[in-house]
Design a protein around this motif. Structure first.
Motif, PDB file in Angstrom:
ATOM      1  N   GLY A  99      75.302  35.119  10.605  1.00  0.00           N
ATOM      2  CA  GLY A  99      76.651  35.255  11.154  1.00  0.00           C
ATOM      3  C   GLY A  99      76.752  35.179  12.656  1.00  0.00           C
ATOM      4  N   ARG A 100      75.750  34.570  13.311  1.00  0.00           N
ATOM      5  CA  ARG A 100      75.764  34.534  14.779  1.00  0.00           C
ATOM      6  C   ARG A 100      75.905  33.117  15.336  1.00  0.00           C
ATOM      7  NH1 ARG A 100      71.967  38.570  17.902  1.00  0.00           N
ATOM      8  NH2 ARG A 100      73.713  38.218  19.335  1.00  0.00           N
ATOM      9  N   LEU A 101      76.250  32.173  14.482  1.00  0.00           N
ATOM     10  CA  LEU A 101      76.484  30.815  14.980  1.00  0.00           C
ATOM     11  C   LEU A 101      77.964  30.683  15.332  1.00  0.00           C
ATOM     12  CD1 LEU A 101      75.142  28.114  15.597  1.00  0.00           C
ATOM     13  CD2 LEU A 101      75.685  27.373  13.284  1.00  0.00           C
ATOM     14  N   THR A 102      78.378  31.431  16.344  1.00  0.00           N
ATOM     15  CA  THR A 102      79.761  31.422  16.795  1.00  0.00           C
ATOM     16  C   THR A 102      79.796  31.124  18.287  1.00  0.00           C
ATOM     17  OG1 THR A 102      79.792  33.783  17.345  1.00  0.00           O
ATOM     18  CG2 THR A 102      80.334  33.179  15.074  1.00  0.00           C
ATOM     19  N   ALA A 103      80.957  30.702  18.741  1.00  0.00           N
ATOM     20  CA  ALA A 103      81.101  30.369  20.155  1.00  0.00           C
ATOM     21  C   ALA A 103      80.821  31.582  21.035  1.00  0.00           C
ATOM     22  CB  ALA A 103      82.506  29.834  20.420  1.00  0.00           C
ATOM     23  N   ALA A 104      81.245  32.757  20.588  1.00  0.00           N
ATOM     24  CA  ALA A 104      81.024  33.971  21.374  1.00  0.00           C
ATOM     25  C   ALA A 104      79.539  34.318  21.451  1.00  0.00           C
ATOM     26  CB  ALA A 104      81.809  35.131  20.764  1.00  0.00           C
ATOM     27  N   ASP A 105      78.841  34.273  20.323  1.00  0.00           N
ATOM     28  CA  ASP A 105      77.418  34.620  20.310  1.00  0.00           C
ATOM     29  C   ASP A 105      76.584  33.605  21.085  1.00  0.00           C
ATOM     30  OD1 ASP A 105      77.320  37.038  18.782  1.00  0.00           O
ATOM     31  OD2 ASP A 105      77.825  35.864  17.016  1.00  0.00           O
ATOM     32  N   LEU A 106      76.971  32.328  20.990  1.00  0.00           N
ATOM     33  CA  LEU A 106      76.221  31.282  21.688  1.00  0.00           C
ATOM     34  C   LEU A 106      76.577  31.208  23.169  1.00  0.00           C
ATOM     35  CD1 LEU A 106      76.369  28.374  19.061  1.00  0.00           C
ATOM     36  CD2 LEU A 106      74.581  30.094  19.368  1.00  0.00           C
ATOM     37  N   GLY A 107      77.642  31.877  23.552  1.00  0.00           N
ATOM     38  CA  GLY A 107      78.058  31.827  24.950  1.00  0.00           C
ATOM     39  C   GLY A 107      78.605  30.474  25.358  1.00  0.00           C
ATOM     40  N   LEU A 108      79.294  29.791  24.446  1.00  0.00           N
ATOM     41  CA  LEU A 108      79.837  28.473  24.767  1.00  0.00           C
ATOM     42  C   LEU A 108      81.005  28.604  25.748  1.00  0.00           C
ATOM     43  CD1 LEU A 108      79.886  26.796  21.220  1.00  0.00           C
ATOM     44  CD2 LEU A 108      78.081  26.742  22.948  1.00  0.00           C
ATOM     45  N   PRO A 109      81.127  27.655  26.677  1.00  0.00           N
ATOM     46  CA  PRO A 109      82.216  27.711  27.666  1.00  0.00           C
ATOM     47  C   PRO A 109      83.548  27.239  27.080  1.00  0.00           C
ATOM     48  CG  PRO A 109      80.879  25.763  28.044  1.00  0.00           C
ATOM     49  CD  PRO A 109      80.216  26.499  26.930  1.00  0.00           C
ATOM     50  N   VAL A 110      84.071  27.985  26.103  1.00  0.00           N
ATOM     51  CA  VAL A 110      85.317  27.618  25.436  1.00  0.00           C
ATOM     52  C   VAL A 110      86.191  28.865  25.304  1.00  0.00           C
ATOM     53  CG1 VAL A 110      84.270  25.713  24.141  1.00  0.00           C
ATOM     54  CG2 VAL A 110      84.306  28.009  23.157  1.00  0.00           C
ATOM     55  N   GLU A 111      87.447  28.638  25.038  1.00  0.00           N
ATOM     56  CA  GLU A 111      88.351  29.737  24.712  1.00  0.00           C
ATOM     57  C   GLU A 111      88.238  30.005  23.213  1.00  0.00           C
ATOM     58  OE1 GLU A 111      93.120  30.904  24.820  1.00  0.00           O
ATOM     59  OE2 GLU A 111      92.385  29.049  25.772  1.00  0.00           O
ATOM     60  N   VAL A 112      87.760  31.189  22.865  1.00  0.00           N
ATOM     61  CA  VAL A 112      87.502  31.508  21.463  1.00  0.00           C
ATOM     62  C   VAL A 112      88.810  31.497  20.670  1.00  0.00           C
ATOM     63  CG1 VAL A 112      86.642  33.253  19.860  1.00  0.00           C
ATOM     64  CG2 VAL A 112      85.465  32.856  22.030  1.00  0.00           C
ATOM     65  N   LYS A 113      88.811  30.788  19.572  1.00  0.00           N
ATOM     66  CA  LYS A 113      90.001  30.686  18.726  1.00  0.00           C
ATOM     67  C   LYS A 113      90.123  31.942  17.864  1.00  0.00           C
ATOM     68  CE  LYS A 113      90.433  25.649  18.386  1.00  0.00           C
ATOM     69  NZ  LYS A 113      89.597  25.307  19.525  1.00  0.00           N
ATOM     70  N   THR A 114      91.237  32.628  17.998  1.00  0.00           N
ATOM     71  CA  THR A 114      91.507  33.837  17.225  1.00  0.00           C
ATOM     72  C   THR A 114      93.011  34.014  17.085  1.00  0.00           C
ATOM     73  OG1 THR A 114      91.270  36.246  17.169  1.00  0.00           O
ATOM     74  CG2 THR A 114      91.349  35.207  19.341  1.00  0.00           C
ATOM     75  N   ALA A 115      93.415  34.590  15.961  1.00  0.00           N
ATOM     76  CA  ALA A 115      94.838  34.834  15.720  1.00  0.00           C
ATOM     77  C   ALA A 115      95.233  36.270  16.037  1.00  0.00           C
ATOM     78  CB  ALA A 115      95.183  34.512  14.264  1.00  0.00           C
ATOM     79  N   VAL A 116      94.309  37.081  16.539  1.00  0.00           N
ATOM     80  CA  VAL A 116      94.597  38.494  16.800  1.00  0.00           C
ATOM     81  C   VAL A 116      95.736  38.681  17.814  1.00  0.00           C
ATOM     82  CG1 VAL A 116      93.648  40.636  17.721  1.00  0.00           C
ATOM     83  CG2 VAL A 116      92.296  39.257  16.139  1.00  0.00           C
ATOM     84  N   PRO A 117      95.724  37.985  18.965  1.00  0.00           N
ATOM     85  CA  PRO A 117      96.855  38.157  19.896  1.00  0.00           C
ATOM     86  C   PRO A 117      98.197  37.768  19.273  1.00  0.00           C
ATOM     87  CG  PRO A 117      95.008  37.079  20.991  1.00  0.00           C
ATOM     88  CD  PRO A 117      94.694  37.097  19.535  1.00  0.00           C
ATOM     89  N   TYR A 118      98.187  36.716  18.477  1.00  0.00           N
ATOM     90  CA  TYR A 118      99.428  36.292  17.821  1.00  0.00           C
ATOM     91  C   TYR A 118      99.905  37.374  16.852  1.00  0.00           C
ATOM     92  CZ  TYR A 118     102.720  33.418  15.188  1.00  0.00           C
ATOM     93  OH  TYR A 118     103.849  32.920  14.580  1.00  0.00           O
TER      94      TYR A 118
END
Length: 464
Positions: A429-448
């Protein structure tokens, strides 16, 4: 002597190709993953689905809140009656009369108790939104793993094309040597025919490698949104891998999005069961109205008037629908628990498979490196002995084929280890943009979700 030089040069070129293809302006795995993260339609679709699920929370919460409405209406009334009586008798023509009535008012309705059915529905909606958020993470992992596979397929394809091109160069040199030896009476036509056959096989293998590379490049461009350029297989993500298999399994069981999604599914099913049970209870609501009217016929207003009421209802018999709803909800709850057990088993199996894949790739790399080193020495020795007349051209060709097979095995094993490494990251479960430290805006619906749950959001625009 010239054949030894040729083999040495080929080995050096292949080594450089494997170690650092396109060192200038190299496109790293991290760069490809970041580009794919921003490009992937599947990930964007999962995000939109999560936002849609967030609206279910608002719809469920609305059952606890009042509904207020305004109304404005009007009526036009007309009639035709007998005319006035004159000296000649009754006027046969009728007289037309008309008037208008206007009304305006406000209404209020609110459910004040529904046996906690609304609370259960809100909980189910929250669990559904949470599951949709985990689905984003699950989709994210699948997308990124596909990119890694495509990335390594392109790198492997490029290295195989280079290797088989060098193989062609070797076979052409051997064919030329066989023809030269035949001209001076030291060789035979069989040597020439064998060299020609191997050259033809090498041509076919080279063309097949090019075709496979083109397919891999097309897949890469579809996933990343740009054509591959100067790929470099180096990465530092191995630091994210746990030290032991058991710790990897433990991490997967607590953090893999598929397992978290299954847990959210159980919550939703439990809430659905509670909502079905609540349907047997009472329901209480209040309502009120206030309004006024005005008539043009009299030129007066009725004044302000209103009413306030309440209603309590208790279901007695619904034709079996309520009982069926409870039974169905209970079955769905059991099914969600079974699905969760299946998710645990699948994740655990994926971790073990990926872990074993890394161990197997390490063993294959070690064996392939030894085979390449030994094959190199064998080929050089066979060429020398062939030049002395103690070996045949066929033996040289066979030695080259074995060396090529070993080199291809090394290329595939090296690529397989990279893919297995990222597969293990996905399995825990660690192949994510956050875990990899990718220079992207993490996609999430929580703020919405937090925005739309605002009780006053219906009175203003909500950004997508």
């Amino acid at each position: 002597m010239k054949f030894r030089v040729l083999v040495a040069v080929s080995t050096l070129a292949l080594t450089l190709g494997i170690a650092g293809t396109g060192a200038a302006q190299a496109q790293s795995i991290a760069q490809a993953l970041a580009a794919a993260y921003d490009h992937a339609p599947d990930l964007q679709s999962a995000l939109l689905s999560a936002k849609s699920s967030a609206e279910d929370i608002v719809r469920a919460e609305s059952a606890k809140r009042p509904t207020i409405g305004a109304s404005l209406g009007g009526n036009y009334n007309w009639a035709v009656g007998p005319g006035a009586v004159g000296p000649g008798g009754t006027n046969p023509t009728g007289a037309f009369t008309g008037s208008s009535t206007f009304s305006a008012g406000l209404s209020y309705n609110q459910t004040i108790f529904d046996n906690f059915a609304t609370e259960a529905q809100i909980e189910a909606a929250r669990a559904g939104a949470e599951a949709a958020e985990y689905q984003i993470r699950n989709t994210e992992q699948n997308v990124l793993l596909d990119v890694v596979q495509a990335y390594m397929d392109v790198m492997t394809g490029q290295q195989l094309v280079a290797l088989r091109q060098e193989n062609l160069t070797f076979f052409r040199a051997q064919l030329q040597s066989a023809e030269d030896r035949l001209e001076v009476g030291e060789g035979t036509r069989i040597d020439v025919a064998q060299a020609e056959a191997r050259l033809a096989q090498g041509e076919a293998g080279y063309r097949a490698a090019i075709s496979s590379l083109e397919v891999s490049q097309a897949t890469f461009q579809r996933l990343v949104g740009a054509a591959p350029r100067n790929l470099s297989g180096g990465h530092d993500f191995s630091r994210l891998i746990p030290g032991t298999l058991q710790s990897a399994i433990a991490e997967a069981e607590t953090g893999h999005p598929a397992i978290l999604l299954a847990k959210a599914g159980i919550r939703a099913a439990q809430a659905g069961s509670d909502a079905a049970q609540a349907a047997f209870g009472p329901n209480a609501s209040v309502s009120g109205q206030v309004g006024t009217s005005y008539s043009t016929a009299t030129g007066t207003s009725s004044g302000l008037s209103g009413q306030l009421g309440f209603q309590i209802t208790v279901p007695i018999y619904a034709g079996g629908a309520l009982g069926a709803g409870v039974r169905k909800a209970n079955i769905e709850q059991i099914r969600s628990e079974v699905d969760a057990m299946g998710a645990y088993d699948q994740v655990r199996a994926a971790v073990i498979a990926a872990w074993s894949g890394i161990q197997s790739a390490d063993a294959q790399i070690t064996a392939a490196q030894a085979a390449v080193s030994a094959g190199q020495e064998v080929l050089e020795g066979v060429i020398q002995e062939r030049d002395l007349g103690t070996r045949t051209t066929l033996e040289v060709l066979n030695a080259q084929a074995e060396l090529t097979t070993a080199r291809e095995g090394l290329i595939n094993a090296s690529s397989g280890k990279v893919v297995a490494t990222f597969s293990l990251l996905a399995a825990i479960g660690r192949l994510t943009a956050a875990d990899l430290g990718l220079p992207v805006e993490v996609k999430t619906a929580v703020p919405y979700t937090q925005t739309v749950e605002d009780v006053w959001q219906e009175l203003r625009t909500v950004a997508d």
